[in-house]
Design a protein around this motif. Structure first.
Motif, PDB file in Angstrom:
ATOM      1  N   ILE A 140       4.145  75.680  13.259  1.00 57.03           N
ATOM      2  CA  ILE A 140       3.990  77.119  13.427  1.00 57.03           C
ATOM      3  C   ILE A 140       4.206  77.858  12.115  1.00 57.03           C
ATOM      4  CG2 ILE A 140       4.928  79.182  14.564  1.00 57.03           C
ATOM      5  CD1 ILE A 140       5.762  77.304  16.895  1.00 57.03           C
ATOM      6  N   ILE A 141       5.274  77.534  11.398  1.00 53.78           N
ATOM      7  CA  ILE A 141       5.656  78.360  10.249  1.00 53.78           C
ATOM      8  C   ILE A 141       5.174  77.824   8.900  1.00 53.78           C
ATOM      9  CG2 ILE A 141       7.704  79.145  11.501  1.00 53.78           C
ATOM     10  CD1 ILE A 141       9.396  77.468   9.541  1.00 53.78           C
ATOM     11  N   ALA A 142       4.949  76.503   8.801  1.00 58.47           N
ATOM     12  CA  ALA A 142       4.559  75.928   7.506  1.00 58.47           C
ATOM     13  C   ALA A 142       3.804  74.619   7.722  1.00 58.47           C
ATOM     14  CB  ALA A 142       5.813  75.688   6.648  1.00 58.47           C
ATOM     15  N   PRO A 143       2.589  74.695   8.284  1.00 56.62           N
ATOM     16  CA  PRO A 143       1.900  73.477   8.698  1.00 56.62           C
ATOM     17  C   PRO A 143       1.405  72.593   7.563  1.00 56.62           C
ATOM     18  CG  PRO A 143       0.490  75.398   8.998  1.00 56.62           C
ATOM     19  CD  PRO A 143       1.846  75.912   8.642  1.00 56.62           C
ATOM     20  N   TYR A 144       1.322  73.117   6.356  1.00 54.23           N
ATOM     21  CA  TYR A 144       0.699  72.335   5.276  1.00 54.23           C
ATOM     22  C   TYR A 144       1.701  71.794   4.253  1.00 54.23           C
ATOM     23  CZ  TYR A 144      -3.187  74.864   7.328  1.00 54.23           C
ATOM     24  OH  TYR A 144      -4.080  75.403   8.222  1.00 54.23           O
ATOM     25  N   LYS A 145       2.939  72.215   4.370  1.00 54.34           N
ATOM     26  CA  LYS A 145       3.940  71.772   3.410  1.00 54.34           C
ATOM     27  C   LYS A 145       4.425  70.360   3.734  1.00 54.34           C
ATOM     28  CE  LYS A 145       7.221  74.692   2.296  1.00 54.34           C
ATOM     29  NZ  LYS A 145       8.215  75.787   2.352  1.00 54.34           N
ATOM     30  N   ALA A 146       5.188  69.783   2.812  1.00 51.79           N
ATOM     31  CA  ALA A 146       5.814  68.485   3.051  1.00 51.79           C
ATOM     32  C   ALA A 146       6.587  68.532   4.369  1.00 51.79           C
ATOM     33  CB  ALA A 146       6.757  68.150   1.894  1.00 51.79           C
ATOM     34  N   ASN A 147       6.478  67.457   5.147  1.00 49.50           N
ATOM     35  CA  ASN A 147       7.163  67.435   6.430  1.00 49.50           C
ATOM     36  C   ASN A 147       8.618  66.983   6.253  1.00 49.50           C
ATOM     37  OD1 ASN A 147       7.171  64.589   6.284  1.00 49.50           O
ATOM     38  ND2 ASN A 147       5.196  64.460   7.349  1.00 49.50           N
ATOM     39  N   ALA A 148       9.332  66.866   7.358  1.00 51.55           N
ATOM     40  CA  ALA A 148      10.755  66.531   7.298  1.00 51.55           C
ATOM     41  C   ALA A 148      10.989  65.175   6.637  1.00 51.55           C
ATOM     42  CB  ALA A 148      11.351  66.540   8.701  1.00 51.55           C
ATOM     43  N   GLU A 149      10.199  64.185   7.029  1.00 50.62           N
ATOM     44  CA  GLU A 149      10.381  62.847   6.476  1.00 50.62           C
ATOM     45  C   GLU A 149      10.146  62.841   4.962  1.00 50.62           C
ATOM     46  OE1 GLU A 149       8.592  63.550   9.193  1.00 50.62           O
ATOM     47  OE2 GLU A 149      10.002  62.734  10.665  1.00 50.62           O
ATOM     48  N   GLU A 150       9.128  63.589   4.525  1.00 52.84           N
ATOM     49  CA  GLU A 150       8.830  63.649   3.092  1.00 52.84           C
ATOM     50  C   GLU A 150       9.929  64.387   2.337  1.00 52.84           C
ATOM     51  OE1 GLU A 150       3.963  63.504   3.712  1.00 52.84           O
ATOM     52  OE2 GLU A 150       5.041  65.408   3.797  1.00 52.84           O
ATOM     53  N   TYR A 151      10.408  65.491   2.901  1.00 54.29           N
ATOM     54  CA  TYR A 151      11.514  66.224   2.276  1.00 54.29           C
ATOM     55  C   TYR A 151      12.732  65.311   2.109  1.00 54.29           C
ATOM     56  CZ  TYR A 151      15.268  69.697   1.736  1.00 54.29           C
ATOM     57  OH  TYR A 151      16.364  70.400   1.283  1.00 54.29           O
TER      58      TYR A 151
END
Length: 370
Positions: A197-208
Protein backbone atom coordinates in the motif's frame (compact mmCIF):
# COMPACT_ATOMS: atom_id res chain seq x y z
CA UNK A 1 9.37 8.89 37.67
CA UNK A 2 7.59 6.74 40.24
CA UNK A 3 9.30 3.61 41.57
CA UNK A 4 8.50 0.42 39.70
CA UNK A 5 6.75 -1.04 42.78
CA UNK A 6 3.88 1.41 42.27
CA UNK A 7 2.75 -0.65 39.27
CA UNK A 8 1.72 -3.47 41.59
CA UNK A 9 0.07 -1.08 44.04
CA UNK A 10 -2.05 0.87 41.54
CA UNK A 11 -2.79 -1.47 38.61
CA UNK A 12 -5.43 -4.20 38.99
CA UNK A 13 -5.07 -5.78 35.51
CA UNK A 14 -3.82 -9.28 36.39
CA UNK A 15 -2.51 -10.02 32.90
CA UNK A 16 -0.60 -6.74 32.79
CA UNK A 17 0.87 -7.45 36.22
CA UNK A 18 1.90 -10.94 35.09
CA UNK A 19 3.70 -9.48 32.07
CA UNK A 20 5.31 -6.76 34.20
CA UNK A 21 6.59 -9.34 36.69
CA UNK A 22 8.01 -11.35 33.81
CA UNK A 23 9.83 -8.26 32.47
CA UNK A 24 11.24 -7.42 35.89
CA UNK A 25 12.60 -10.96 36.14
CA UNK A 26 14.55 -10.29 32.95
CA UNK A 27 12.43 -12.60 30.81
CA UNK A 28 11.54 -11.87 27.20
CA UNK A 29 7.92 -11.11 26.34
CA UNK A 30 6.13 -12.79 23.44
CA UNK A 31 4.49 -11.08 20.46
CA UNK A 32 1.08 -11.83 22.00
CA UNK A 33 2.14 -10.12 25.23
CA UNK A 34 3.45 -7.15 23.27
CA UNK A 35 0.07 -6.77 21.56
CA UNK A 36 -1.67 -7.02 24.93
CA UNK A 37 0.45 -4.14 26.26
CA UNK A 38 -0.54 -2.02 23.25
CA UNK A 39 -4.25 -2.77 23.62
CA UNK A 40 -4.63 -2.84 27.39
CA UNK A 41 -1.51 -1.43 29.03
CA UNK A 42 -1.99 1.51 31.37
CA UNK A 43 0.11 4.36 29.95
CA UNK A 44 1.67 5.43 33.23
CA UNK A 45 2.47 1.87 34.26
CA UNK A 46 4.01 1.17 30.85
CA UNK A 47 6.19 4.25 31.23
CA UNK A 48 7.35 3.21 34.71
CA UNK A 49 8.19 -0.30 33.52
CA UNK A 50 10.01 0.90 30.39
CA UNK A 51 11.93 3.56 32.29
CA UNK A 52 13.03 0.97 34.86
CA UNK A 53 14.59 -1.04 32.01
CA UNK A 54 16.15 2.06 30.48
CA UNK A 55 17.82 3.11 33.71
CA UNK A 56 19.27 -0.35 34.13
CA UNK A 57 20.87 0.05 30.70
CA UNK A 58 21.69 3.77 30.62
CA UNK A 59 21.46 5.05 34.19
CA UNK A 60 20.25 8.69 34.23
CA UNK A 61 21.98 9.65 30.99
CA UNK A 62 20.07 10.97 27.99
CA UNK A 63 22.15 11.32 24.85
CA UNK A 64 22.46 13.74 21.97
CA UNK A 65 25.00 14.28 19.20
CA UNK A 66 26.32 17.31 17.33
CA UNK A 67 25.42 16.21 13.81
CA UNK A 68 24.06 17.40 10.52
CA UNK A 69 21.57 15.79 8.19
CA UNK A 70 22.23 16.24 4.49
CA UNK A 71 19.62 15.28 1.89
CA UNK A 72 21.50 15.51 -1.44
CA UNK A 73 18.36 15.41 -3.59
CA UNK A 74 14.60 15.05 -3.33
CA UNK A 75 14.30 13.56 -6.82
CA UNK A 76 13.12 9.98 -6.35
CA UNK A 77 12.06 7.23 -8.71
CA UNK A 78 9.90 5.41 -6.14
CA UNK A 79 7.21 8.03 -5.41
CA UNK A 80 5.95 6.24 -2.29
CA UNK A 81 2.47 7.31 -1.18
CA UNK A 82 3.49 7.91 2.44
CA UNK A 83 6.31 10.31 1.49
CA UNK A 84 5.94 14.05 0.89
CA UNK A 85 9.66 14.56 0.25
CA UNK A 86 10.41 12.68 -2.96
CA UNK A 87 9.38 14.31 -6.24
CA UNK A 88 9.90 13.79 -9.97
CA UNK A 89 12.73 15.63 -11.67
CA UNK A 90 10.21 17.81 -13.52
CA UNK A 91 8.62 19.03 -10.28
CA UNK A 92 9.23 22.73 -9.49
CA UNK A 93 10.32 21.70 -5.99
CA UNK A 94 12.99 19.30 -7.29
CA UNK A 95 16.58 19.98 -6.31
CA UNK A 96 19.98 18.31 -6.49
CA UNK A 97 23.03 19.41 -4.54
CA UNK A 98 26.43 19.46 -6.18
CA UNK A 99 29.34 17.71 -4.50
CA UNK A 100 30.78 21.09 -3.53
CA UNK A 101 27.48 22.10 -1.91
CA UNK A 102 27.52 18.89 0.11
CA UNK A 103 31.12 19.47 1.17
CA UNK A 104 30.35 23.04 2.23
CA UNK A 105 27.61 21.76 4.55
CA UNK A 106 30.01 19.21 6.04
CA UNK A 107 32.53 22.01 6.54
CA UNK A 108 29.93 24.06 8.45
CA UNK A 109 29.36 21.07 10.72
CA UNK A 110 33.11 20.54 11.18
CA UNK A 111 33.68 24.16 12.14
CA UNK A 112 31.12 23.94 14.93
CA UNK A 113 32.74 20.78 16.30
CA UNK A 114 30.26 18.37 14.72
CA UNK A 115 31.00 14.67 14.85
CA UNK A 116 28.56 13.04 12.44
CA UNK A 117 27.09 13.67 9.00
CA UNK A 118 23.87 11.76 8.27
CA UNK A 119 23.19 11.39 4.53
CA UNK A 120 19.90 10.13 3.08
CA UNK A 121 17.73 11.40 0.25
CA UNK A 122 15.74 10.60 -2.83
CA UNK A 123 16.83 7.97 -5.33
CA UNK A 124 17.05 9.40 -8.87
CA UNK A 125 16.80 6.81 -11.62
CA UNK A 126 19.70 8.44 -13.49
CA UNK A 127 22.31 8.53 -10.72
CA UNK A 128 25.13 6.11 -11.37
CA UNK A 129 26.58 3.75 -8.79
CA UNK A 130 29.85 5.68 -8.53
CA UNK A 131 28.08 8.87 -7.45
CA UNK A 132 27.09 7.30 -4.13
CA UNK A 133 30.64 6.09 -3.56
CA UNK A 134 32.11 9.44 -4.58
CA UNK A 135 30.06 11.42 -2.07
CA UNK A 136 31.31 9.27 0.80
CA UNK A 137 34.90 9.22 -0.48
CA UNK A 138 35.15 12.99 -0.95
CA UNK A 139 33.66 13.79 2.47
CA UNK A 140 36.09 11.42 4.15
CA UNK A 141 39.03 12.71 2.14
CA UNK A 142 38.29 16.34 3.03
CA UNK A 143 37.16 15.70 6.63
CA UNK A 144 38.71 12.43 7.87
CA UNK A 145 37.60 13.05 11.47
CA UNK A 146 33.90 13.31 10.59
CA UNK A 147 31.88 10.11 10.95
CA UNK A 148 29.95 9.33 7.76
CA UNK A 149 26.59 7.66 8.39
CA UNK A 150 25.13 7.34 4.93
CA UNK A 151 22.64 5.55 2.66
CA UNK A 152 19.71 3.53 3.92
CA UNK A 153 19.22 -0.14 3.14
CA UNK A 154 16.88 0.95 0.34
CA UNK A 155 19.69 2.95 -1.25
CA UNK A 156 22.15 0.07 -0.76
CA UNK A 157 19.65 -2.28 -2.43
CA UNK A 158 19.29 0.17 -5.33
CA UNK A 159 23.06 0.46 -5.68
CA UNK A 160 23.28 -3.31 -5.82
CA UNK A 161 20.66 -3.46 -8.59
CA UNK A 162 22.21 -0.80 -10.83
CA UNK A 163 25.77 -2.08 -10.41
CA UNK A 164 25.14 -5.81 -10.53
CA UNK A 165 27.15 -6.13 -7.32
CA UNK A 166 26.14 -8.01 -4.17
CA UNK A 167 25.24 -6.21 -0.97
CA UNK A 168 28.59 -7.30 0.43
CA UNK A 169 30.52 -5.89 -2.51
CA UNK A 170 28.64 -2.58 -2.34
CA UNK A 171 29.14 -2.24 1.40
CA UNK A 172 32.83 -3.15 1.17
CA UNK A 173 33.38 -0.44 -1.44
CA UNK A 174 31.52 2.09 0.67
CA UNK A 175 33.50 1.07 3.74
CA UNK A 176 36.76 1.42 1.82
CA UNK A 177 35.60 4.89 0.71
CA UNK A 178 35.05 5.92 4.34
CA UNK A 179 31.55 4.81 5.34
CA UNK A 180 31.34 4.36 9.13
CA UNK A 181 27.69 3.44 9.79
CA UNK A 182 24.28 2.98 8.15
CA UNK A 183 21.14 4.93 9.13
CA UNK A 184 17.97 2.97 9.76
CA UNK A 185 15.58 4.57 7.28
CA UNK A 186 13.58 2.63 4.73
CA UNK A 187 12.24 0.02 7.13
CA UNK A 188 8.76 1.61 7.28
CA UNK A 189 6.68 -1.42 8.37
CA UNK A 190 7.92 -4.88 7.41
CA UNK A 191 4.42 -6.26 6.75
CA UNK A 192 4.08 -7.19 3.08
CA UNK A 193 0.43 -6.12 3.18
CA UNK A 194 1.38 -2.62 4.31
CA UNK A 195 4.33 -2.24 1.95
CA UNK A 196 2.09 -3.00 -1.02
CA UNK A 197 0.00 0.00 0.00
CA UNK A 198 2.57 2.58 1.07
CA UNK A 199 5.79 1.63 -0.76
CA UNK A 200 5.26 -1.15 -3.31
CA UNK A 201 8.48 -0.65 -5.28
CA UNK A 202 11.06 -0.24 -2.55
CA UNK A 203 13.25 -2.97 -1.06
CA UNK A 204 11.09 -5.40 0.87
CA UNK A 205 11.53 -6.52 4.47
CA UNK A 206 13.80 -9.44 3.64
CA UNK A 207 16.04 -7.23 1.49
CA UNK A 208 16.19 -4.51 4.15
CA UNK A 209 17.16 -7.01 6.83
CA UNK A 210 19.71 -8.72 4.60
CA UNK A 211 21.47 -5.40 3.92
CA UNK A 212 21.74 -4.81 7.67
CA UNK A 213 22.80 -8.40 8.33
CA UNK A 214 25.57 -8.01 5.75
CA UNK A 215 26.67 -4.67 7.20
CA UNK A 216 26.89 -6.20 10.68
CA UNK A 217 28.98 -9.07 9.33
CA UNK A 218 31.38 -6.51 7.83
CA UNK A 219 31.66 -4.63 11.11
CA UNK A 220 29.47 -1.70 10.03
CA UNK A 221 27.03 -0.75 12.83
CA UNK A 222 23.53 0.27 11.82
CA UNK A 223 20.35 1.83 13.17
CA UNK A 224 16.80 0.48 12.85
CA UNK A 225 13.52 2.34 12.41
CA UNK A 226 9.77 1.76 12.30
CA UNK A 227 7.33 4.19 10.67
CA UNK A 228 4.04 3.91 12.54
CA UNK A 229 0.65 5.59 12.53
CA UNK A 230 -0.53 5.15 8.92
CA UNK A 231 -2.31 1.96 7.77
CA UNK A 232 -0.55 -0.67 9.88
CA UNK A 233 -2.16 -2.69 12.68
CA UNK A 234 -0.78 -3.06 16.20
CA UNK A 235 -0.02 -6.68 15.33
CA UNK A 236 2.11 -5.50 12.40
CA UNK A 237 4.04 -3.12 14.65
CA UNK A 238 4.91 -5.97 17.01
CA UNK A 239 5.76 -8.22 14.05
CA UNK A 240 8.18 -5.51 12.90
CA UNK A 241 9.86 -5.36 16.30
CA UNK A 242 10.04 -9.14 16.44
CA UNK A 243 11.92 -9.32 13.14
CA UNK A 244 14.41 -6.73 14.38
CA UNK A 245 14.81 -8.54 17.70
CA UNK A 246 15.60 -11.80 15.90
CA UNK A 247 18.25 -10.18 13.71
CA UNK A 248 19.77 -8.45 16.73
CA UNK A 249 19.96 -11.85 18.46
CA UNK A 250 21.84 -13.12 15.43
CA UNK A 251 24.27 -10.24 14.84
CA UNK A 252 24.22 -7.72 17.68
CA UNK A 253 24.92 -5.01 15.11
CA UNK A 254 22.02 -2.61 15.72
CA UNK A 255 22.89 0.41 17.84
CA UNK A 256 19.49 2.01 18.37
CA UNK A 257 15.82 1.59 17.53
CA UNK A 258 13.99 4.70 16.31
CA UNK A 259 10.17 4.72 16.18
CA UNK A 260 9.18 7.35 13.62
CA UNK A 261 5.73 8.90 13.92
CA UNK A 262 4.00 9.29 10.55
CA UNK A 263 3.22 12.82 9.34
CA UNK A 264 0.48 12.90 6.66
CA UNK A 265 0.52 16.45 5.31
CA UNK A 266 1.39 16.62 1.60
CA UNK A 267 1.36 12.84 1.13
CA UNK A 268 -0.85 10.93 -1.29
CA UNK A 269 -1.61 8.43 1.48
CA UNK A 270 -3.12 11.05 3.79
CA UNK A 271 -4.42 10.09 7.20
CA UNK A 272 -3.98 11.63 10.61
CA UNK A 273 -1.11 12.44 12.95
CA UNK A 274 -0.58 9.94 15.75
CA UNK A 275 -1.63 10.94 19.26
CA UNK A 276 0.83 11.70 22.03
CA UNK A 277 -0.51 8.67 23.91
CA UNK A 278 0.26 6.42 20.94
CA UNK A 279 3.73 7.95 20.62
CA UNK A 280 4.57 7.36 24.28
CA UNK A 281 3.10 3.85 24.26
CA UNK A 282 5.21 2.99 21.22
CA UNK A 283 8.37 4.28 22.87
CA UNK A 284 7.64 2.36 26.08
CA UNK A 285 6.64 -0.90 24.40
CA UNK A 286 9.66 -0.82 22.07
CA UNK A 287 11.89 -0.43 25.15
CA UNK A 288 10.19 -3.40 26.81
CA UNK A 289 10.05 -5.60 23.70
CA UNK A 290 13.52 -4.93 22.26
CA UNK A 291 15.41 -6.27 25.23
CA UNK A 292 18.58 -6.79 23.16
CA UNK A 293 18.80 -3.14 22.02
CA UNK A 294 20.79 -0.78 24.22
CA UNK A 295 19.16 2.42 23.00
CA UNK A 296 15.70 3.72 22.06
CA UNK A 297 15.57 7.11 20.36
CA UNK A 298 12.87 9.74 20.89
CA UNK A 299 13.42 11.49 17.57
CA UNK A 300 12.43 15.06 18.36
CA UNK A 301 11.79 15.90 14.69
CA UNK A 302 8.80 13.54 14.39
CA UNK A 303 7.62 13.56 18.00
CA UNK A 304 7.99 17.27 18.64
CA UNK A 305 10.28 18.40 21.41
CA UNK A 306 7.65 18.28 24.19
CA UNK A 307 6.63 14.66 23.59
CA UNK A 308 10.27 13.68 22.99
CA UNK A 309 11.14 15.24 26.33
CA UNK A 310 8.41 13.24 28.10
CA UNK A 311 9.58 10.11 26.26
CA UNK A 312 12.90 10.38 28.11
CA UNK A 313 10.95 9.10 31.12
CA UNK A 314 9.08 6.46 29.10
CA UNK A 315 12.07 4.32 28.14
CA UNK A 316 13.91 6.48 25.59
CA UNK A 317 17.48 7.57 26.23
CA UNK A 318 18.38 9.58 23.12
CA UNK A 319 16.98 12.69 21.40
CA UNK A 320 19.17 12.43 18.24
CA UNK A 321 21.04 15.68 17.72
CA UNK A 322 21.44 19.18 16.40
CA UNK A 323 20.55 17.98 12.84
CA UNK A 324 20.55 21.56 11.48
CA UNK A 325 18.62 21.05 8.25
CA UNK A 326 16.12 18.17 8.26
CA UNK A 327 13.91 18.20 5.14
CA UNK A 328 12.17 14.83 4.82
CA UNK A 329 9.75 15.01 7.76
CA UNK A 330 9.32 18.76 7.35
CA UNK A 331 7.98 18.12 3.86
CA UNK A 332 5.20 16.09 5.51
CA UNK A 333 4.16 18.82 7.90
CA UNK A 334 6.13 18.59 11.15
CA UNK A 335 6.26 21.92 12.98
CA UNK A 336 9.51 21.04 14.74
CA UNK A 337 12.51 23.29 14.26
CA UNK A 338 14.88 22.44 11.40
CA UNK A 339 17.66 22.07 13.94
CA UNK A 340 18.57 22.67 17.57
CA UNK A 341 21.55 24.17 19.35
CA UNK A 342 23.53 22.23 21.93
CA UNK A 343 22.18 24.54 24.63
CA UNK A 344 18.60 23.77 23.63
CA UNK A 345 19.15 20.00 23.70
CA UNK A 346 20.91 20.21 27.05
CA UNK A 347 18.01 22.21 28.49
CA UNK A 348 15.40 19.77 27.15
CA UNK A 349 17.23 16.87 28.78
CA UNK A 350 17.84 18.64 32.09
CA UNK A 351 14.22 19.73 32.29
CA UNK A 352 13.25 16.06 31.85
CA UNK A 353 15.26 15.29 34.98
CA UNK A 354 18.02 13.50 33.09
CA UNK A 355 21.78 14.05 32.75
CA UNK A 356 22.67 15.35 29.25
CA UNK A 357 25.47 13.35 27.64
CA UNK A 358 26.92 14.39 24.30
CA UNK A 359 27.84 11.22 22.41
CA UNK A 360 29.51 10.15 19.22
CA UNK A 361 27.86 7.93 16.58
CA UNK A 362 28.75 4.80 18.53
CA UNK A 363 27.33 5.98 21.87
CA UNK A 364 30.68 6.75 23.41
CA UNK A 365 30.22 9.70 25.78
CA UNK A 366 32.10 12.81 24.67
CA UNK A 367 30.95 15.22 27.35
CA UNK A 368 28.60 15.14 30.32
CA UNK A 369 26.66 18.30 31.21
CA UNK A 370 26.10 18.03 34.96
Amino acid sequence: MLPVETIFETVDDKEFLRIAEKVLEGKRITPEEGIYLYRNGDLTALGILAEHINRQKNSMYAYFIVNRQINPTNVCMYQCDFCAFGVKKSDPKAYEMSLEEILRKVEELYRMGGREVHIVGGIPSYWGYEKYIEIVREIKKRFPEVIVKAWTAVEIHHMSKISGKSYEEVLKELKDAGLDALPGGGAEIFSERVRKIIAPYKANAEEYLEVHRTAHRLGIPTNATMLYGHVETLEERIEHMEMLRRLQDETGGFQVFIPLAYWPEGTRLGGHRTSSVDDLKTIAISRIYLDNFDHIKAYWVTLGEKVAQVALNFGADDLDGTIQEEKIVHAAGTRSAYGHSIDRLVKLIKDAGKIPAERDTFYNIVKVYQ
